[in-house]
Design a protein around this motif. Structure first.
Motif, PDB file in Angstrom:
ATOM      1  N   THR A  14       0.845  -1.187   0.000  1.00 11.20           N
ATOM      2  CA  THR A  14       0.000   0.000   0.000  1.00 11.20           C
ATOM      3  C   THR A  14       0.886   1.245   0.000  1.00 11.20           C
ATOM      4  O   THR A  14       2.090   1.170   0.286  1.00 11.20           O
ATOM      5  CB  THR A  14      -0.925   0.024   1.229  1.00 11.20           C
ATOM      6  N   ARG A  21      -3.800   4.984   3.895  1.00 10.17           N
ATOM      7  CA  ARG A  21      -3.023   4.144   2.983  1.00 10.17           C
ATOM      8  C   ARG A  21      -3.976   3.559   1.946  1.00 10.17           C
ATOM      9  O   ARG A  21      -5.085   3.144   2.275  1.00 10.17           O
ATOM     10  CB  ARG A  21      -2.292   3.026   3.731  1.00 10.17           C
ATOM     11  N   ARG A  52      -4.403   0.905  -1.560  1.00  9.51           N
ATOM     12  CA  ARG A  52      -3.863  -0.152  -2.409  1.00  9.51           C
ATOM     13  C   ARG A  52      -4.096   0.252  -3.855  1.00  9.51           C
ATOM     14  O   ARG A  52      -5.165   0.761  -4.216  1.00  9.51           O
ATOM     15  CB  ARG A  52      -4.555  -1.482  -2.110  1.00  9.51           C
TER      16      ARG A  52
END
Length: 508
Positions: free
Chosen positions: A162, A474, A476
């Motif tokens: 991430t 964070r 992805r």
């Protein structure tokens, strides 16, 4: 405000009862007020803005809070803020955390008192640095820095990691303002940890905020260690900027008409004055700090909302594919054509303006909105996130994220002075068009390259250090194999010329 001011921006000798609001007692305040301590019960010192937002929801469009003997008046109702925007009766007030930054930024553009001559001198010298011609010259450097970000994110995506959105946006915006404004490269993306300049900058911002959370007479004792660290942070910022200026003066870094060249070489067009060496240092620090801190927050919030609203991301991405086509990199003019992407940015700034407040003071005895008497020098703090949530303007669903609030018809239907992410009037942010171009460009590039995925259980938490930033965000990434074909997602063709700036009445 007169020249006899304290470190908080208040006139010397002022007490809470002398704030210049003759009917202060009529304004509501939070319940359970404690003698001397004031309205501190249930307050988290690390989140004063969000605590004030909670008070605003229960107390209404104008209210007061008392902390350690100091009383503050907050305003957020759209009608009241519109009256405060009257430049003939009100001006910027430098107080609270802004005044606490004066040891590092002095009479720089952001922290100068209204009576200080260097504000007008610097503003007139530097304003051409944000003209359309100058902005077009910055575009290629913005693209180059954005390429360093996408290289960094490509490596993370390939490794299945991430990405730290606030951290990476801070690297991006610091490098952008350093490169475009001062011909300097901090090497942020090549470092495993934040550049020491960022660490020192965050330290000074945090310290300035902490000064507002302790009784002023006790600050030297309660914050002794923090005060030493702040002095070291300021010394580091000064050394960094002095080295940068010294290199430019020695010819070690060729100038290109950027902001630093203007600071060093340009005379005021009317008076022939130049900025002093000390003021150049203060302006460079101001631009490096203010020029990246708020924009990184704006980008981070926008990416949060794009990840949480895949239907909005799909619509924005389709617009990027349609407008930019298969060009390797967009031209300067193509960025302004991303109308819907810009709406996403504006709606993110509406809900979480990264500069969350600005203060206004009365230039003479007056009555705010015909209801609240204010003596000359009286001041109030505009709580921008609540102005942007006023249901009388934004509707009962003002807490909902909806970029279509900023389509052209919706903007025209609203009164002026209801959207103020860059402040107001003569002291509004000089670099707002720079920030908007940079942020729109970066969002377009990231949308074209990646699908953004947030953890399903992620809940937005906002951290405060004078500016606002999503904490611990964070994402992805999923690399797109090819641009989506035009028309896969319906994107209305807005047509016409570039949209009118929604920051109506913001001034320059």
């Amino acid at each position: 405000m007169t020249e006899t001011t304290t470190g908080t921006g208040l006139p010397k000798g002022f007490r809470s009862a002398e704030l210049g609001w003759p009917e202060l007692h009529r304004l509501p305040h939070p319940p359970r007020r404690v003698p001397f301590l004031g309205d501190v019960l249930g307050v988290d010192r690390s989140t004063p803005v969000q605590d004030s937002m909670r008070s605003a929801r229960s107390l209404g469009p104008i209210f007061r809070r008392k902390v350690f003997g100091r009383e503050f008046v907050f305003v957020w109702g759209a009608r009241l803020v519109a009256d405060l925007a009257d430049e003939s009766r009100f001006a910027k007030h430098v107080g609270l955390g802004v005044a606490n930054l004066r040891p590092v930024a002095g009479d720089g553009l952001f922290t100068a008192y209204n009576h200080e001559p260097n504000w007008q001198l610097a503003h007139d010298v530097l304003a051409p640095g944000f003209s359309r011609e100058a902005m077009a010259g910055y575009h290629l450097m913005m693209l180059d820095v954005a390429g360093r970000l996408t290289d960094h994110w490509d490596r993370a995506e390939a490794a299945g990691r991430t990405v730290d959105v606030p951290g990476d946006m801070t690297k991006l915006t610091l490098e952008t303002i350093a490169r475009t404004g001062f011909g300097h490269d901090f090497g942020s993306f090549e470092r495993p940890r934040p550049h020491p300049f960022v660490t020192a900058m965050v330290g000074t911002l945090s310290y300035a905020q902490r000064l507002n959370t302790v009784p002023a007479p006790l600050a030297p004792y309660l914050l002794r260690g923090a005060t030493r660290r702040n002095a070291a942070d300021i010394a580091y910022l000064n050394r960094t900027v002095d080295d940068l200026v010294r290199a430019r003066r020695s010819g070690g870094a060729a100038g290109s008409g950027d902001l630093l060249d203007r600071m060093l070489e340009t005379a005021h067009p009317a008076t022939g004055e130049h900025l002093s060496a000390q003021n150049v240092r203060r302006q460079v620090i101001t631009f490096l700090v203010a020029g990246h801190e708020t924009t990184s927050g704006a980008l981070s919030f926008a990416l949060y909302y794009l990840a949480r609203h895949p239907e909005v991301a799909a619509r924005a991405r389709a617009e990027v594919d349609r407008v930019w086509g298969e060009a390797a990199a967009p031209g300067y003019e193509q960025v302004a054509k991303l109308r819907y992407v810009r709406r996403v940015l504006d709606e993110s700034l509406r809900l979480w303006p990264t500069a969350p407040a600005f203060a206004r003071e009365a230039l003479r005895d007056t009555v705010l909105a015909g209801e609240h008497p204010m003596r000359q020098g009286a001041w109030t703090l505009v709580l921008t996130p609540m102005l942007h949530r006023d249901p009388e303007v934004w509707g009962a669903d003002a807490e909902r994220f909806d970029p279509d609030r900023f389509d052209a018809a919706a903007v025209r239907s609203r009164p002026p002075h209801v959207f103020k992410p860059f402040g107001t009037g003569a002291r509004a942010c000089i670099g707002r068009q720079f920030a908007l171009h940079e942020a729109t460009l970066v969002l377009g590039l990231l949308l074209r390259r990646y699908d953004l995925r947030a953890r399903p259980d992620h809940r937005l938490k906002v951290t405060e250090r004078l500016t606002l930033m999503p904490q611990g965000l964070r994402l992805r990434l999923e690399r797109r194999t090819a641009p989506a074909r035009t028309g896969t997602v319906p994107v209305p063709d807005e047509g016409g010329s570039a949209p009118r700036c929604p920051v109506r009445g913001a001034g320059d």
